[in-house]
Write a protein that holds these residues in place. Sequence first.
Motif, PDB file in Angstrom:
ATOM      1  N   GLN A 154      -6.822  -5.474  -5.915  1.00  0.00           N
ATOM      2  CA  GLN A 154      -6.698  -5.177  -7.340  1.00  0.00           C
ATOM      3  C   GLN A 154      -5.240  -4.938  -7.713  1.00  0.00           C
ATOM      4  OE1 GLN A 154      -9.394  -5.414  -9.500  1.00  0.00           O
ATOM      5  NE2 GLN A 154      -7.670  -5.445 -10.946  1.00  0.00           N
ATOM      6  N   MET A 155      -4.492  -4.244  -6.849  1.00  0.00           N
ATOM      7  CA  MET A 155      -3.058  -4.028  -7.097  1.00  0.00           C
ATOM      8  C   MET A 155      -2.334  -5.359  -7.275  1.00  0.00           C
ATOM      9  SD  MET A 155      -1.788  -1.174  -4.365  1.00  0.00           S
ATOM     10  CE  MET A 155      -2.343   0.524  -4.370  1.00  0.00           C
TER      11      MET A 155
ATOM     12  N   PRO B 240      -4.736  -3.193   5.368  1.00  0.00           N
ATOM     13  CA  PRO B 240      -5.670  -2.882   4.276  1.00  0.00           C
ATOM     14  C   PRO B 240      -7.057  -2.450   4.720  1.00  0.00           C
ATOM     15  CG  PRO B 240      -5.334  -5.265   4.483  1.00  0.00           C
ATOM     16  CD  PRO B 240      -4.319  -4.611   5.365  1.00  0.00           C
TER      17      PRO B 240
ATOM     18  N   ASP C 179       3.460   4.148  -1.163  1.00  0.00           N
ATOM     19  CA  ASP C 179       3.763   4.766  -2.452  1.00  0.00           C
ATOM     20  C   ASP C 179       5.120   5.488  -2.346  1.00  0.00           C
ATOM     21  OD1 ASP C 179       3.672   5.732  -5.014  1.00  0.00           O
ATOM     22  OD2 ASP C 179       2.252   7.367  -4.554  1.00  0.00           O
TER      23      ASP C 179
ATOM     24  N   ASP D  45      -3.273  -7.032 -10.527  1.00  0.00           N
ATOM     25  CA  ASP D  45      -2.674  -6.319 -11.658  1.00  0.00           C
ATOM     26  C   ASP D  45      -1.181  -6.616 -11.784  1.00  0.00           C
ATOM     27  OD1 ASP D  45      -5.125  -5.217 -12.206  1.00  0.00           O
ATOM     28  OD2 ASP D  45      -4.687  -3.262 -11.300  1.00  0.00           O
TER      29      ASP D  45
ATOM     30  N   LEU E 168       0.799  -1.228   0.000  1.00  0.00           N
ATOM     31  CA  LEU E 168       0.000   0.000   0.000  1.00  0.00           C
ATOM     32  C   LEU E 168       0.827   1.270   0.000  1.00  0.00           C
ATOM     33  CD1 LEU E 168      -2.669  -1.203   2.592  1.00  0.00           C
ATOM     34  CD2 LEU E 168      -3.018  -0.876   0.139  1.00  0.00           C
TER      35      LEU E 168
ATOM     36  N   TRP F 290      -6.251   1.666   7.048  1.00  0.00           N
ATOM     37  CA  TRP F 290      -5.082   2.436   6.643  1.00  0.00           C
ATOM     38  C   TRP F 290      -5.189   3.860   7.214  1.00  0.00           C
ATOM     39  CZ3 TRP F 290      -0.566   1.167   4.675  1.00  0.00           C
ATOM     40  CH2 TRP F 290       0.252   2.178   4.146  1.00  0.00           C
TER      41      TRP F 290
ATOM     42  N   ARG G 174      -8.790   0.080   2.489  1.00  0.00           N
ATOM     43  CA  ARG G 174      -8.141   0.037   1.176  1.00  0.00           C
ATOM     44  C   ARG G 174      -8.015  -1.408   0.675  1.00  0.00           C
ATOM     45  NH1 ARG G 174      -2.671   3.338   0.909  1.00  0.00           N
ATOM     46  NH2 ARG G 174      -3.021   2.878  -1.306  1.00  0.00           N
ATOM     47  N   SER G 175      -8.812  -2.305   1.223  1.00  0.00           N
ATOM     48  CA  SER G 175      -8.673  -3.725   0.894  1.00  0.00           C
ATOM     49  C   SER G 175      -8.966  -4.016  -0.574  1.00  0.00           C
ATOM     50  CB  SER G 175      -9.569  -4.569   1.797  1.00  0.00           C
ATOM     51  OG  SER G 175     -10.929  -4.173   1.688  1.00  0.00           O
ATOM     52  N   ASP G 176     -10.038  -3.441  -1.119  1.00  0.00           N
ATOM     53  CA  ASP G 176     -10.365  -3.685  -2.524  1.00  0.00           C
ATOM     54  C   ASP G 176      -9.266  -3.148  -3.433  1.00  0.00           C
ATOM     55  OD1 ASP G 176     -12.786  -4.920  -1.929  1.00  0.00           O
ATOM     56  OD2 ASP G 176     -13.907  -3.040  -1.956  1.00  0.00           O
ATOM     57  N   GLU G 177      -8.766  -1.985  -3.084  1.00  0.00           N
ATOM     58  CA  GLU G 177      -7.676  -1.380  -3.853  1.00  0.00           C
ATOM     59  C   GLU G 177      -6.435  -2.270  -3.828  1.00  0.00           C
ATOM     60  OE1 GLU G 177      -4.757   2.579  -3.558  1.00  0.00           O
ATOM     61  OE2 GLU G 177      -6.469   2.348  -2.190  1.00  0.00           O
ATOM     62  N   MET G 178      -6.109  -2.802  -2.654  1.00  0.00           N
ATOM     63  CA  MET G 178      -4.915  -3.632  -2.530  1.00  0.00           C
ATOM     64  C   MET G 178      -5.065  -4.938  -3.299  1.00  0.00           C
ATOM     65  SD  MET G 178      -3.041  -5.199   0.847  1.00  0.00           S
ATOM     66  CE  MET G 178      -4.048  -6.691   0.845  1.00  0.00           C
TER      67      MET G 178
END
Length: 365
Positions: free
Chosen positions: A103-104, A80, A49, A107, A47, A83, A97-101
Motif C-alpha cells: 500500500q505504501m 516485508p 521510518d 500511495d 519499511l 519484519w 508487513r507485506s500488505d502495508e508495504m
Amino acid sequence: MKKKILVATGGGDCPGLNAVIRAIVKRADLEPDYEVYGSIEAYNGVLMDPQEIIRLDDQAVAGIHIRGGTIIGTTNKGGPFNWPVEQPDGSWVGIDRSDEMIQMLKDQGFHAVISIGGDGSQRISKQLFDKGLNVVGVPKTIDNDLSATDMTFGFQTAVQVATEGVDKLVTTAESHNRVIIMEVMGRDAGWIALHAAVAGGSEVCLIPEIPYDINKVVERIEKRYEERRGFAIVVVAEGAKPKGGTVVGQASKEVGYENVRLGGIGYRLKEELTQAGLKASMRVTVLGHLQRGGIPIAFDRVLAAGFGVHAFEMVKQGKFGQMVAYKHNDIIDVPLEEAVKDYNYCTEDAFVMRTARGMGISLGD
C-alpha cells in the motif's frame, strides 16, 4: 506523470549488482516517461521510518559498473514478511508487513519493483506479486543455484577468485610438501568448488551433492606422495559432508537472519584426514567473503548489464511476475514460479562434473 520504478538488492552482496543498477538507469534514461529509485537495504528502505529511498539518475550510477557491492545496500535480514519487532522482554518476533508495504508503494506512485536477488529474494518477489505488486525479478547469486537460468552474474567472478586461490596455494603446498585444504562458498551447491578445482588443477574436490568417503580421500591424496615428497590441493565446498554425516554450520544469533551459517568444513576435514591416518602436513585456507567482493570480471558485467536492460523492458511491456534468465546464450524471461521451483544442484550430467571425473579429480566417492 512519470512512472516510478523501485530497484531493490537483497540477500548477500555479489559482484555485478552495481552493473545491473546502472543498466536499468541507463535504459530508463532513453524513456522520458520513467524514473528510477532505489530502496536502501532491500525492502527495508521502504519499511524504515523515515523511509530510505533515493533517486537513481545518470549521475548517481556513473562509473559504478566496475565496483563490487551495491550502492543501495543489501541485507538478508528482515523484509516485508518477517519484519523484526522487539518485545518488552527483549525477545524478537517477526511480523508480516507485506500488505502495508504494498500500500505504501502504491500511495507513493510506484509503478513497479525490480527485485535483484537470489532464491530467497525471488520467493519474496513471488509472494508480493501474488498479493498484487508489479514485480520483476533479476537473479543474483555467486552460488549459481537458481535452476531457471544457466548462469547468474557474480558466479564467474567468485570462481575467478577461487581459482586464483588454488593457483597461489599450489606454490606454497609444493614448497612445503603439504596438503592444503581450501574451503569455498556455495551453500548447498558445488558449482564454485567444481569450477575452481577444474580450473586450478586440484586433486580432490568435495561438494554437497556427493557425500564423501574419507578413506577414498586419503587414498587419492597418498597417490600424490612418493616417499616423503609430494603435495595436494583439496577444494571443499562449505556445504560438503561425509557419508552419514552432516554439514558444519550453526544457527545465527543475529536478529532477522534465518539461514544456518555454513562454514568450518575445511578444519573438520583436516581432523578427519588425520584420524584416518594421513601423515602429510596439512593447512586450511577459508576464502570466505573474498569471493563476494571486489571488481566483477567482464563476463559478469556484460551479463549483469543485459539483465538490467531486459528487466526494464519487461517493466515497460508489463511482464510482471517474471524473472530475467540467461538461457542458451540469450537473455529471456521466465515465470517467478518456475524460477524458484527447483534448486540448481550439480548433477552427474553437468559438463563440469564430467570434466572433473574425466581429469581424475577425486570427488570423494
